[in-house]
Design a protein around this motif. Sequence first.
Motif, PDB file in Angstrom:
ATOM      1  N   VAL A 188      -0.587  10.494   1.788  1.00 52.65           N
ATOM      2  CA  VAL A 188       0.404   9.587   2.382  1.00 52.65           C
ATOM      3  C   VAL A 188       1.415  10.410   3.182  1.00 52.65           C
ATOM      4  O   VAL A 188       1.801  10.044   4.301  1.00 52.65           O
ATOM      5  CB  VAL A 188       1.106   8.747   1.292  1.00 52.65           C
ATOM      6  N   SER A 189       1.824  11.566   2.624  1.00 50.79           N
ATOM      7  CA  SER A 189       2.761  12.442   3.324  1.00 50.79           C
ATOM      8  C   SER A 189       2.180  12.912   4.657  1.00 50.79           C
ATOM      9  O   SER A 189       2.857  12.916   5.685  1.00 50.79           O
ATOM     10  CB  SER A 189       3.082  13.666   2.453  1.00 50.79           C
ATOM     11  N   HIS A 190       0.904  13.319   4.618  1.00 46.85           N
ATOM     12  CA  HIS A 190       0.228  13.791   5.830  1.00 46.85           C
ATOM     13  C   HIS A 190       0.147  12.662   6.866  1.00 46.85           C
ATOM     14  O   HIS A 190       0.400  12.880   8.060  1.00 46.85           O
ATOM     15  CB  HIS A 190      -1.163  14.283   5.441  1.00 46.85           C
ATOM     16  N   ALA A 191      -0.169  11.452   6.404  1.00 44.53           N
ATOM     17  CA  ALA A 191      -0.238  10.293   7.322  1.00 44.53           C
ATOM     18  C   ALA A 191       1.124  10.034   7.970  1.00 44.53           C
ATOM     19  O   ALA A 191       1.212   9.663   9.143  1.00 44.53           O
ATOM     20  CB  ALA A 191      -0.724   9.049   6.565  1.00 44.53           C
ATOM     21  N   LYS A 192       2.182  10.269   7.200  1.00 40.86           N
ATOM     22  CA  LYS A 192       3.539  10.088   7.757  1.00 40.86           C
ATOM     23  C   LYS A 192       3.800  11.138   8.837  1.00 40.86           C
ATOM     24  O   LYS A 192       4.314  10.826   9.921  1.00 40.86           O
ATOM     25  CB  LYS A 192       4.569  10.204   6.635  1.00 40.86           C
ATOM     26  N   GLU A 193       3.424  12.387   8.556  1.00 38.30           N
ATOM     27  CA  GLU A 193       3.615  13.460   9.550  1.00 38.30           C
ATOM     28  C   GLU A 193       2.811  13.195  10.815  1.00 38.30           C
ATOM     29  O   GLU A 193       3.229  13.555  11.911  1.00 38.30           O
ATOM     30  CB  GLU A 193       3.198  14.817   8.952  1.00 38.30           C
ATOM     31  N   LEU A 194       1.640  12.566  10.673  1.00 39.93           N
ATOM     32  CA  LEU A 194       0.792  12.260  11.831  1.00 39.93           C
ATOM     33  C   LEU A 194       1.278  11.016  12.577  1.00 39.93           C
ATOM     34  O   LEU A 194       0.696  10.629  13.590  1.00 39.93           O
ATOM     35  CB  LEU A 194      -0.666  12.040  11.379  1.00 39.93           C
ATOM     36  N   GLY A 195       2.320  10.365  12.068  1.00 37.01           N
ATOM     37  CA  GLY A 195       2.841   9.172  12.739  1.00 37.01           C
ATOM     38  C   GLY A 195       1.996   7.925  12.502  1.00 37.01           C
ATOM     39  O   GLY A 195       2.126   6.932  13.217  1.00 37.01           O
ATOM     40  N   LEU A 196       1.159   7.948  11.467  1.00 39.28           N
ATOM     41  CA  LEU A 196       0.298   6.786  11.197  1.00 39.28           C
ATOM     42  C   LEU A 196       1.021   5.730  10.375  1.00 39.28           C
ATOM     43  O   LEU A 196       0.577   4.577  10.316  1.00 39.28           O
ATOM     44  CB  LEU A 196      -0.964   7.235  10.443  1.00 39.28           C
ATOM     45  N   ILE A 197       2.104   6.118   9.707  1.00 35.99           N
ATOM     46  CA  ILE A 197       2.882   5.173   8.896  1.00 35.99           C
ATOM     47  C   ILE A 197       4.378   5.394   9.124  1.00 35.99           C
ATOM     48  O   ILE A 197       4.790   6.465   9.567  1.00 35.99           O
ATOM     49  CB  ILE A 197       2.578   5.321   7.383  1.00 35.99           C
ATOM     50  N   GLU A 198       5.166   4.355   8.798  1.00 43.50           N
ATOM     51  CA  GLU A 198       6.629   4.453   8.814  1.00 43.50           C
ATOM     52  C   GLU A 198       7.118   4.346   7.368  1.00 43.50           C
ATOM     53  O   GLU A 198       6.374   3.918   6.499  1.00 43.50           O
ATOM     54  CB  GLU A 198       7.242   3.280   9.601  1.00 43.50           C
ATOM     55  N   ALA A 199       8.394   4.688   7.149  1.00 42.08           N
ATOM     56  CA  ALA A 199       8.945   4.539   5.798  1.00 42.08           C
ATOM     57  C   ALA A 199      10.375   4.031   5.867  1.00 42.08           C
ATOM     58  O   ALA A 199      11.125   4.388   6.774  1.00 42.08           O
ATOM     59  CB  ALA A 199       8.906   5.874   5.056  1.00 42.08           C
ATOM     60  N   VAL A 200      10.723   3.164   4.899  1.00 44.25           N
ATOM     61  CA  VAL A 200      12.106   2.694   4.750  1.00 44.25           C
ATOM     62  C   VAL A 200      12.478   2.763   3.277  1.00 44.25           C
ATOM     63  O   VAL A 200      11.596   2.765   2.402  1.00 44.25           O
ATOM     64  CB  VAL A 200      12.299   1.234   5.237  1.00 44.25           C
ATOM     65  N   ALA A 201      13.802   2.813   2.996  1.00 44.70           N
ATOM     66  CA  ALA A 201      14.276   2.857   1.607  1.00 44.70           C
ATOM     67  C   ALA A 201      15.254   1.704   1.381  1.00 44.70           C
ATOM     68  O   ALA A 201      16.081   1.412   2.243  1.00 44.70           O
ATOM     69  CB  ALA A 201      14.953   4.198   1.325  1.00 44.70           C
ATOM     70  N   TYR A 202      15.139   1.038   0.230  1.00 41.44           N
ATOM     71  CA  TYR A 202      16.007  -0.098  -0.104  1.00 41.44           C
ATOM     72  C   TYR A 202      16.667   0.080  -1.465  1.00 41.44           C
ATOM     73  O   TYR A 202      16.060   0.629  -2.390  1.00 41.44           O
ATOM     74  CB  TYR A 202      15.198  -1.395  -0.163  1.00 41.44           C
ATOM     75  N   GLU A 203      17.882  -0.450  -1.591  1.00 38.58           N
ATOM     76  CA  GLU A 203      18.596  -0.502  -2.867  1.00 38.58           C
ATOM     77  C   GLU A 203      17.938  -1.558  -3.770  1.00 38.58           C
ATOM     78  O   GLU A 203      17.397  -2.558  -3.292  1.00 38.58           O
ATOM     79  CB  GLU A 203      20.056  -0.916  -2.649  1.00 38.58           C
TER      80      GLU A 203
END
Length: 458
Positions: A350-365
Motif C-alpha cells: 500500500v505504501s509503494h502504491a502511494k509513492e507511485l501515485g496510484l492511491i490518495e490518503a486522508v486522515a479523520y478524527e
Amino acid sequence: MPDPTRVSFPLDESRIPRRWYNLVADLPSPPPPVLHPGTHRPVGPDDLAPLFPMSLIQQEVTTEREVEIPEPVRDIYRQWRPSPLRRARRLEQALGTPARIYYKYEGVSPAGSHKPNTAIPQAFYNREAGIRKITTETGAGQWGSSLSWAGAIFGIDIQVFMVRVSYDQKPYRRALMETWGGRCIPSPSRETAAGRAILDRDPNHPGSLGIAISEAVEVAASRDDTKYALGSVLNHVLMHQTVVGLEAMAQMESADDWPDVIVGCTGGGSNFAGIAFPFIGDALRGGRKVRVIAVEPAACPSLTRGRYAFDFGDTAHLTPLTKMHTLGSTFTPPGFHAGGLRYHGMAPLVSHAKELGLIEAVAYEQTRCFEAGVQFARAEGVVPAPEANHAVRGAIDEALRCREEGVSRAILFNLCGHGHFDMQAYADFLAGRLTDQSYDESELAMALAGLPSVAEPG
Ligand SMILES: *Cc1c(COP(=O)(O)O)cnc(C)c1O
C-alpha cells in the motif's frame, strides 16, 4: 445504465473467485526488498521459515499475477461468500447527493469482518505443513477471533496477544476467541522477554500492536511446532483479501456500473487493498481509471504523517525491515476506539502504491467518523465497526462533493465489519463522551528519530 431501483447485487456461489490477485505483477516498478534486521541484506525464504510455512513464504514473494485458491479454502469461503454488494439508496437520499454509493459488506462472515478471508487460508497452509500451534497479535480482537475460528476448523491451537487497552475495552471479543478455543493474553504480558521489558518500565502500559507482535513472534521463533500469523500488512495477507475486490468487480458489472472512486479504511492496509487492488490492476492493464482513497485515523496517521522508510514491524525489533509509511516502531498511539487502526506502519505494498501515485490518503478524527457511522446506520440499518466508520466518512464526504459539484459519480467502499462488539464506543459517542485524541508530537518525533539507518539497497 444502472437500474434506478436495485439495491442488492447477489452473485452465485460458483462466482467465488478461483484465484487471488497479486498487484505486484502489474506495478510499473517492483516494491523494495525486505531486509534482514541484523545484516540489512535482502531476506531469503529461509530467513522467514521459523515464522511461516513455506507455502505462505512463496506467496509473500511471488510475482505471479494470480495464485490458485485451494478447494478446501473455497469450500469454507462458501459459508459467507460471495459477500453482499449493496447500493446505499436511503443514504444517498438522506445526503441529497446525485452520487451512486455502493458498499461491499464483509460483516457477514462468522467473525463479523473481512479477517476470515485470510485467517482460513493461513490456518489451512499451516495445517498442511503439520503445524500444531499459531501465535498472533490482535488489536480490537477481530483478527484474534477470526484466527481462533480458523484454528477450530483445522485443529490448531491459537494463542493471541491482545493489546491491553482493547482487552479492557472489549471483553466480548475475548469471550469470542475463547468460545472458538483460542487463548487470549493481554499484551504487554509477563510471558515473553519483550513483554516483561515493557512492563518493568511501565506496569500500566496500554500496549500497542507493535508490542503484541513482538510477543507473538518471540514465542513462535522459539518453538519448532509453532508458527506465527499476521492479520494484515504482509503481501500474502493483502492478496488473500482480494476476493473482496474480485467479487465486487463482477457485482459492479451486474449493476451495469463501475466505481469512479473507491474508499477503504487503513490500519495495516488489508481490507483496503482487498477491495482496491483488483480495480487498480485492471486500470494498470488498460481498464477504466479509478480514484482510490485510503482513510486513516488522525490519531495514528501513518500514510499522511509518517515517513516512507525502512522500519521494523514490531517494537522489540524481532521482525525483518520493510520499507513503508511509518510513525516509528516505538510509537504508541492514544487509545481511540478503532483499535484495528492503531498500527505504527502501513503495508509495504500500500505504501509503494502511494509513492507511485496510484492511491490518495486522508486522515479523520474519530468523532467525525462516528457521526458518519450513525448516519449510515440510521439510513441503511447496518451498524459499522469503528474502523469501518472511517471508510463511511470518506465515502460520505465524496458523495457530498458530488452534491456541491452537481455531478453523479459511483462511489464504492468496503464496509469491512459490523460494530456489534463495539457498542460501548457508540454509547460513549451518543452520550457525548467521545473525544478526539491527538498523539503526542514529541513522542512521534522521538519514534521517527529512532528509525533504523539503512543504506538503500541496489
Ligand atoms: C482489522 C480490521 C481493520 C484494520 O486492518 P486492515 O488490515 O487495515 O484492514 C479494519 N477494519 C476492521 C473491521 C478490522 O477488523
